[in-house]
Design a protein around this motif. Structure first.
Motif, PDB file in Angstrom:
ATOM      1  N   ARG A 159       7.872  15.422  23.611  1.00 44.61           N
ATOM      2  CA  ARG A 159       6.440  15.693  23.494  1.00 44.61           C
ATOM      3  C   ARG A 159       6.002  16.592  24.636  1.00 44.61           C
ATOM      4  O   ARG A 159       6.441  16.428  25.766  1.00 44.61           O
ATOM      5  CB  ARG A 159       5.635  14.381  23.511  1.00 44.61           C
ATOM      6  CG  ARG A 159       5.830  13.527  22.269  1.00 44.61           C
ATOM      7  CD  ARG A 159       5.061  12.214  22.361  1.00 44.61           C
ATOM      8  NE  ARG A 159       3.626  12.409  22.403  1.00 44.61           N
ATOM      9  CZ  ARG A 159       2.752  11.695  21.692  1.00 44.61           C
ATOM     10  NH1 ARG A 159       3.178  10.765  20.863  1.00 44.61           N
ATOM     11  NH2 ARG A 159       1.473  11.907  21.813  1.00 44.61           N
ATOM     12  N   TYR A 160       5.125  17.532  24.303  1.00 46.09           N
ATOM     13  CA  TYR A 160       4.518  18.386  25.319  1.00 46.09           C
ATOM     14  C   TYR A 160       3.205  18.924  24.764  1.00 46.09           C
ATOM     15  O   TYR A 160       2.916  18.798  23.552  1.00 46.09           O
ATOM     16  CB  TYR A 160       5.449  19.517  25.743  1.00 46.09           C
ATOM     17  CG  TYR A 160       6.103  20.296  24.625  1.00 46.09           C
ATOM     18  CD1 TYR A 160       5.412  21.292  23.920  1.00 46.09           C
ATOM     19  CD2 TYR A 160       7.446  20.074  24.292  1.00 46.09           C
ATOM     20  CE1 TYR A 160       6.029  22.015  22.910  1.00 46.09           C
ATOM     21  CE2 TYR A 160       8.057  20.795  23.280  1.00 46.09           C
ATOM     22  CZ  TYR A 160       7.349  21.768  22.594  1.00 46.09           C
ATOM     23  OH  TYR A 160       7.963  22.477  21.594  1.00 46.09           O
ATOM     24  N   ASP A 161       2.403  19.503  25.632  1.00 46.61           N
ATOM     25  CA  ASP A 161       1.104  20.030  25.215  1.00 46.61           C
ATOM     26  C   ASP A 161       1.249  21.449  24.674  1.00 46.61           C
ATOM     27  O   ASP A 161       2.064  22.242  25.163  1.00 46.61           O
ATOM     28  CB  ASP A 161       0.125  20.041  26.392  1.00 46.61           C
ATOM     29  CG  ASP A 161      -0.357  18.650  26.767  1.00 46.61           C
ATOM     30  OD1 ASP A 161      -0.233  17.747  25.926  1.00 46.61           O
ATOM     31  OD2 ASP A 161      -0.843  18.471  27.900  1.00 46.61           O
ATOM     32  N   PRO A 170      -1.474  17.403  22.158  1.00 46.16           N
ATOM     33  CA  PRO A 170      -0.069  17.001  22.205  1.00 46.16           C
ATOM     34  C   PRO A 170       0.693  17.466  20.969  1.00 46.16           C
ATOM     35  O   PRO A 170       0.116  17.691  19.901  1.00 46.16           O
ATOM     36  CB  PRO A 170      -0.147  15.473  22.264  1.00 46.16           C
ATOM     37  CG  PRO A 170      -1.437  15.141  21.577  1.00 46.16           C
ATOM     38  CD  PRO A 170      -2.370  16.258  21.914  1.00 46.16           C
ATOM     39  N   ILE A 172       4.920  17.190  19.054  1.00 49.79           N
ATOM     40  CA  ILE A 172       6.292  16.697  19.046  1.00 49.79           C
ATOM     41  C   ILE A 172       7.200  17.841  18.618  1.00 49.79           C
ATOM     42  O   ILE A 172       7.004  18.437  17.557  1.00 49.79           O
ATOM     43  CB  ILE A 172       6.458  15.502  18.084  1.00 49.79           C
ATOM     44  CG1 ILE A 172       5.556  14.346  18.515  1.00 49.79           C
ATOM     45  CG2 ILE A 172       7.917  15.053  18.032  1.00 49.79           C
ATOM     46  CD1 ILE A 172       5.541  13.191  17.528  1.00 49.79           C
ATOM     47  N   PRO A 196       1.400  14.416  16.619  1.00 50.37           N
ATOM     48  CA  PRO A 196       1.597  12.971  16.750  1.00 50.37           C
ATOM     49  C   PRO A 196       0.518  12.233  15.953  1.00 50.37           C
ATOM     50  O   PRO A 196      -0.606  12.713  15.815  1.00 50.37           O
ATOM     51  CB  PRO A 196       1.429  12.724  18.255  1.00 50.37           C
ATOM     52  CG  PRO A 196       1.528  14.065  18.902  1.00 50.37           C
ATOM     53  CD  PRO A 196       1.044  15.051  17.893  1.00 50.37           C
TER      54      PRO A 196
END
Length: 345
Positions: A159-161, A170, A172, A196
């Motif tokens: 996960r990251y922005d 966010p 995935i 997400p």
């Protein structure tokens, strides 16, 4: 002045004018035949009836619930890629459950990528495999297809922005294989990401609907877009002949309705389809994405954006948000659209 008051004045003036013209048609010169006099009275009466009927539909009818047939349901699983027309679809927290749950982002900046920068994304075409609950993507020149399960390629991926317009939200990551497939086709290093389930990307505060969670997935700003067939036809009448057809797919609606007056949907404030309630929160401002020819994957000239900006204030179609109580419910092609409330424009 409200619409009912406008109608009363219109009826009064119409009666005076209609009565005067009718009286004149009764007092024809002697050289007029009975048949000519009768035709004159029929013409005047018909014009008068048309005028009153028109005023009724534009002034009074919007105050009462009425129906419009629901024609098409569209989803776009990956933002700015091809869409799928479905007979029915369920609503989730963000929109239709399979609508814009995925997005392509630049690998270096993690910013969203669309047809505005890469018009050939319109040629990335999905089909839905209902048996295996997955989308299968193909694109020109690609020797293999890419399969994306509804639950995600890697549900527990990193996960990251990511950035979409002014929002940071966010995501995935869907893995190296999907990233390689899109990078090869686009000729640019990109990643495929998925929303997400717990994402809370709020719609603009100024345009939030009552009794709604007011969240969107990876759509530009709102859960749904609605356009009527009549509005598209009228837009084409305004434009005239073009090198490439101005078809509905250029505008990427989720809901298409028929049997309305052109731009009637602009005046709807709340509608119901089956047991689903939708609120019209904002006209859809248009950009150069509408100039992409979907079947060619390239820009096709200034239309329809030029006419939309000059004659329609830059807007075409209506953005909708759904009520919280509509989550988990479905809408189907062929259901009636009930207009619950209008804006009295």
């Amino acid at each position: 002045m409200d619409s009912v008051g406008a109608l009363i004045i219109t009826v009064g003036v119409g009666c005076l004018v209609g009565g005067y013209l009718y009286a004149r048609s009764r007092s024809q010169p002697a050289n007029k035949t009975m048949e000519q006099s009768k035709n004159a009275r029929v013409t005047v009466s018909g014009t008068f009836i048309f005028h009153i009927t028109k005023q009724f539909f534009f002034c009074v009818a919007p105050h009462f619930p009425h129906l419009a047939p629901f024609e098409e349901v569209w989803i776009y699983p990956i933002k700015s890629c091809g869409g799928i027309s479905l007979p029915a679809e369920k609503l989730g927290p963000f929109s239709f459950v399979r609508d814009r749950r995925w997005m392509v982002v630049r690998e270096d900046t993690k910013r969203f990528l669309t047809q505005r920068q890469m018009p050939k994304m319109s040629l990335i075409t999905p089909t839905w495999d209902s048996q295996n609950d997955c989308a299968i993507y193909s694109a020109p020149g690609m020797t293999r297809k890419l399969t994306i399960p509804f639950k995600g390629i890697q549900p527990d991926g990193p996960r990251y922005d990511v950035g979409i317009w002014d929002d940071t939200c966010p995501a995935i990551d869907e893995g190296d294989d999907a990233a390689s497939w899109f990078s090869e086709y686009l000729g640019l290093s990109v990643r495929l990401v998925r929303t997400p389930d717990d994402m809370q990307r709020k719609t603009g505060e100024k345009y939030r609907a009552p009794e709604s969670d007011n969240v969107a997935g990876y759509a530009d700003g709102f859960p749904f877009l609605l356009i009527s067939e009549a509005s598209l036809k009228e837009l084409n009448n305004m434009i005239g002949e073009t090198e490439y057809p101005i078809i509905m797919r250029r505008f990427r609606p989720n809901i298409v309705v028929k049997g309305t007056a052109p731009f009637e949907e602009d005046n709807w404030k709340a509608i119901q389809i089956g047991s689903v309630t939708l609120h019209n929160v904002k006209p859809c401002g248009r950009c150069k994405l509408t100039t992409v020819v979907p079947d060619k994957g390239e820009f096709g000239g200034p239309e329809p954006l030029q006419t939309i900006q000059k004659q329609l204030g830059g807007n075409f179609g209506q953005n909708l948000s759904h009520s919280t109580g509509s989550v988990g419910k479905s809408i189907s092609v062929g259901q009636e659209v009930t207009i619950l409330e209008t804006k009295n424009l």
